[in-house]
Each structure stands twice: as structure tokens, then as C-alpha cells.
Design an enzyme around this catalytic site. Structure first.
Site, PDB file in Angstrom:
ATOM      1  N   ASN A   9       0.859  -1.183   0.000  1.00  9.59           N
ATOM      2  CA  ASN A   9       0.000   0.000   0.000  1.00  9.59           C
ATOM      3  C   ASN A   9       0.898   1.237   0.000  1.00  9.59           C
ATOM      4  O   ASN A   9       1.449   1.617   1.028  1.00  9.59           O
ATOM      5  CB  ASN A   9      -0.908  -0.009   1.236  1.00  9.59           C
ATOM      6  CG  ASN A   9      -1.820   1.202   1.287  1.00  9.59           C
ATOM      7  OD1 ASN A   9      -1.976   1.920   0.306  1.00  9.59           O
ATOM      8  ND2 ASN A   9      -2.419   1.438   2.442  1.00  9.59           N
ATOM      9  N   TRP A  10       1.021   1.861  -1.163  1.00 10.59           N
ATOM     10  CA  TRP A  10       1.919   3.009  -1.299  1.00 10.59           C
ATOM     11  C   TRP A  10       1.329   4.299  -0.735  1.00 10.59           C
ATOM     12  O   TRP A  10       2.027   5.308  -0.620  1.00 10.59           O
ATOM     13  CB  TRP A  10       2.263   3.229  -2.775  1.00 10.59           C
ATOM     14  CG  TRP A  10       3.165   2.183  -3.350  1.00 10.59           C
ATOM     15  CD1 TRP A  10       3.665   1.072  -2.715  1.00 10.59           C
ATOM     16  CD2 TRP A  10       3.676   2.129  -4.686  1.00 10.59           C
ATOM     17  NE1 TRP A  10       4.448   0.331  -3.565  1.00 10.59           N
ATOM     18  CE2 TRP A  10       4.468   0.960  -4.798  1.00 10.59           C
ATOM     19  CE3 TRP A  10       3.531   2.947  -5.803  1.00 10.59           C
ATOM     20  CZ2 TRP A  10       5.120   0.606  -5.971  1.00 10.59           C
ATOM     21  CZ3 TRP A  10       4.171   2.592  -6.973  1.00 10.59           C
ATOM     22  CH2 TRP A  10       4.962   1.428  -7.056  1.00 10.59           C
ATOM     23  N   LYS A  11       0.019   4.272  -0.437  1.00 18.04           N
ATOM     24  CA  LYS A  11      -0.664   5.458   0.098  1.00 18.04           C
ATOM     25  C   LYS A  11      -0.441   6.656  -0.837  1.00 18.04           C
ATOM     26  O   LYS A  11      -0.544   6.493  -2.055  1.00 18.04           O
ATOM     27  CB  LYS A  11      -0.214   5.717   1.533  1.00 18.04           C
ATOM     28  CG  LYS A  11      -0.385   4.458   2.414  1.00 18.04           C
ATOM     29  CD  LYS A  11      -0.125   4.690   3.877  1.00 18.04           C
ATOM     30  CE  LYS A  11      -0.278   3.379   4.632  1.00 18.04           C
ATOM     31  NZ  LYS A  11      -0.133   3.551   6.090  1.00 18.04           N
ATOM     32  N   HIS A  94      -9.633   1.234   5.046  1.00 17.64           N
ATOM     33  CA  HIS A  94      -8.377   1.453   5.765  1.00 17.64           C
ATOM     34  C   HIS A  94      -8.600   2.462   6.888  1.00 17.64           C
ATOM     35  O   HIS A  94      -9.370   3.414   6.756  1.00 17.64           O
ATOM     36  CB  HIS A  94      -7.296   1.959   4.805  1.00 17.64           C
ATOM     37  CG  HIS A  94      -5.912   1.888   5.357  1.00 17.64           C
ATOM     38  ND1 HIS A  94      -5.434   2.802   6.272  1.00 17.64           N
ATOM     39  CD2 HIS A  94      -4.906   0.994   5.152  1.00 17.64           C
ATOM     40  CE1 HIS A  94      -4.192   2.484   6.597  1.00 17.64           C
ATOM     41  NE2 HIS A  94      -3.843   1.395   5.936  1.00 17.64           N
ATOM     42  N   GLU A  96      -6.941   4.851   7.953  1.00 19.43           N
ATOM     43  CA  GLU A  96      -6.651   6.252   7.625  1.00 19.43           C
ATOM     44  C   GLU A  96      -7.833   6.922   6.946  1.00 19.43           C
ATOM     45  O   GLU A  96      -8.110   8.098   7.176  1.00 19.43           O
ATOM     46  CB  GLU A  96      -5.388   6.323   6.754  1.00 19.43           C
ATOM     47  CG  GLU A  96      -4.129   5.948   7.525  1.00 19.43           C
ATOM     48  CD  GLU A  96      -2.959   5.580   6.643  1.00 19.43           C
ATOM     49  OE1 GLU A  96      -1.876   5.302   7.194  1.00 19.43           O
ATOM     50  OE2 GLU A  96      -3.107   5.566   5.402  1.00 19.43           O
ATOM     51  N   GLU A 170      -5.423  -4.890  10.843  1.00 21.95           N
ATOM     52  CA  GLU A 170      -4.441  -3.836  11.065  1.00 21.95           C
ATOM     53  C   GLU A 170      -4.765  -3.104  12.367  1.00 21.95           C
ATOM     54  O   GLU A 170      -5.555  -2.147  12.365  1.00 21.95           O
ATOM     55  CB  GLU A 170      -4.478  -2.827   9.917  1.00 21.95           C
ATOM     56  CG  GLU A 170      -3.891  -3.329   8.617  1.00 21.95           C
ATOM     57  CD  GLU A 170      -3.508  -2.168   7.717  1.00 21.95           C
ATOM     58  OE1 GLU A 170      -2.332  -2.093   7.327  1.00 21.95           O
ATOM     59  OE2 GLU A 170      -4.374  -1.340   7.408  1.00 21.95           O
ATOM     60  N   GLY A 176       2.542   2.299  11.333  1.00 25.38           N
ATOM     61  CA  GLY A 176       3.514   3.384  11.255  1.00 25.38           C
ATOM     62  C   GLY A 176       4.187   3.742  12.566  1.00 25.38           C
ATOM     63  O   GLY A 176       4.867   4.763  12.654  1.00 25.38           O
ATOM     64  N   SER A 213       3.425  -1.898  10.756  1.00 23.90           N
ATOM     65  CA  SER A 213       4.870  -1.906  11.004  1.00 23.90           C
ATOM     66  C   SER A 213       5.529  -3.215  10.569  1.00 23.90           C
ATOM     67  O   SER A 213       6.383  -3.770  11.268  1.00 23.90           O
ATOM     68  CB  SER A 213       5.158  -1.624  12.484  1.00 23.90           C
ATOM     69  OG  SER A 213       4.702  -0.332  12.850  1.00 23.90           O
TER      70      SER A 213
END
Length: 253
Positions: A9-11, A94, A96, A170, A176, A213
Site C-alpha cells: 500500500n503506497w498510500k 483502511h 486512515e 491492522e 507506522g 509496522s
């Protein structure tokens, strides 16, 4: 041992197509040589279509989708558009997006159903905040169960293929932070999710990935558990050499 799924997942990275293409080519080359893994790249929409039509040896995923097929929905991308761009996977829910864009479980449920109808493979993200995990693993299970109930509402009406639903566990507190979940507890959560979705109400047998992570240093300890079917990788997937090590996890343990 079952084939593991490794999702990058490159975001909102990288910032140029040149960088994106360089990274994707490096990953594609590593995936070509790897055994026992499927590699899924999820770049930003701006780079997705160009890359998906150029590179082989990896699968392609989107970071989100909308629940309508077409119409006046500025800035959105439909499941059909993704299918026509050689995309097989889509990340939905997700943490975020739940946090920053205030996506609700009801919105996520509509996206899940729309994506499955389009025959995309859905990677549904669930996971508890630190305040819940501090109360213990059972509290985390209850939190995840509540998310699954809402996010998968009415899914039994679709009768989706078993392999088209993937759950990404997650824990929010691990994303992160450099503080991943204990793999043994991740495995227990994976067992719980699979058992919960097995009864007649759902009749599903999803694969369960871990995210939070993930690095080349801990991927081996995570994937050695049969209950864990792969990983959703964030920051480490943006470093070509690091992600190549993750792809080659079996040979470097």
C-alpha cells in the site's frame, strides 16, 4: 504451506511517475523470481493505470473505490473502472480513511458489496485502537467482530467466491509506529476472524493478512503462522530493497 499474499500500500507516494515506475519495476523483478507468494501493488490512482498496463509478474490493486457504477460523483472511481484498468484487488476501509475522511461502516459496507459485485478481490481492513487493545485481546476481538458485522452486512446475498474476500487485520496502534503486534496474538486474531465468518450466516472462508509496522526483520515471524495468509505493507513497501527482502522472506529466514 499456502501461497502468501503480500500487498504493498503506497498510500500518497511517490510524488512522480518516474519514481513510481522505478519502484514498481524493481518489485516486479523480485516477484518474478519469488516462489510461494503473490505480490499486489497498490499505487495512487494517478500512476495505477499506466503501471498496470506495462508490468507483469505482480497483481494490481486500488487503494479505494466508490459504491456507484457511474454518475455525478466528482473525484470518485467506480469498481468497473478498476476492472477495466487491469485491477484485481481493492483496499476498502483502511483506518486512515476511516479517520481522516470519516468513512463510516455503512459507507464501507456499500463499497464492499459494490466491489464484490464487480468481481474485484476486496481487502477489507479492520482493527482496534490502542485504547481498546489495552483492555486485552478479547476486547480487540469484540471490536473487530463489530466492524465485520457492519462492514459485511448483507454479503450473504451476494454469494461471493471464497477467494474474493480478504480481511486485513491492522491494529491501528501498530500502523507506522514501529511497534507491530505480537505474531502469536495476530495468529489468534486470524483464527478468530476465520471462525467467526465460517458459520451459515456468512459461509465465508477469507484469507487474513496482517498489517502494521511490517518489515523484513519481522515478516518471517509473522508468516510462519499458517493462520496468517500474508501481509499488508505500508512504509516498507516504498523502499525497493526492503520490500524485495520481504518478498524473499522464505529464503532469508
Amino acid at each position: 504451506m499456502n501461497r502468501k499474499i503480500l500487498v504493498a500500500n503506497w498510500k500518497m507516494n511517490p510524488q512522480t511517475f518516474v519514481e513510481a515506475e522505478r519502484l514498481a519495476k524493481a518489485v516486479s523483478d523480485a516477484a518474478r523470481k519469488a516462489k510461494g507468494v503473490e505480490v499486489v501493488l497498490c499505487p495512487p490512482f494517478t500512476w495505477l493505470t499506466d503501471l498496470s498496463h506495462k508490468l507483469k509478474f505482480v497483481s494490481w490493486g486500488a487503494q479505494d473505490t466508490f459504491w456507484e457504477e457511474r454518475g455525478p460523483f466528482t473525484g470518485e472511481t467506480s469498481p468497473a473502472m478498476l476492472k477495466n484498468s487491469k485491477v484485481d484487488y481493492v483496499i476498502i476501509g483502511h483506518s486512515e480513511r476511516r479517520r481522516w475522511l470519516h468513512e463510516t461502516d455503512q459507507m464501507i459496507n456499500k463499497k464492499v458489496l459494490a466491489a464484490l459485485r464487480a468481481k474485484l478481490k476486496v481487502i477489507l481492513c479492520v482493527g482496534e485502537p490502542l485504547s481498546v487493545r489495552k483492555k486485552g485481546l478479547q476486547a480487540a476481538k469484540n471490536f473487530v467482530k463489530n466492524q465485520l458485522q457492519k462492514d459485511l452486512k448483507n454479503i450473504y446475498n451476494l454469494k461471493p467466491k471464497t477467494h474474493n474476500l480478504i480481511i486485513a487485520y491492522e491494529p491501528i496502534w501498530a500502523i507506522g509506529t514501529g511497534k507491530p503486534d505480537d505474531p502469536a496474538e495476530t495468529a489468534e486474531m486470524s483464527r478468530f476472524i476465520k471462525e467467526y465468518l465460517k458459520p451459515k450466516t456468512y459461509n465465508l472462508k477469507p484469507k487474513v493478512l496482517y498489517g502494521g509496522s511490517v518489515t523484513s526483520l519481522n515478516i518471517g515471524r509473522i508468516l510462519e503462522y499458517n493462520e496468517i495468509d500474508g501481509a499488508l505493507v505500508g512504509g516498507a513497501s516504498l523502499k525497493a530493497n526492503e520490500f524485495k527482502k520481504i518478498i524473499q522472506w522464505k529464503s532469508i529466514r
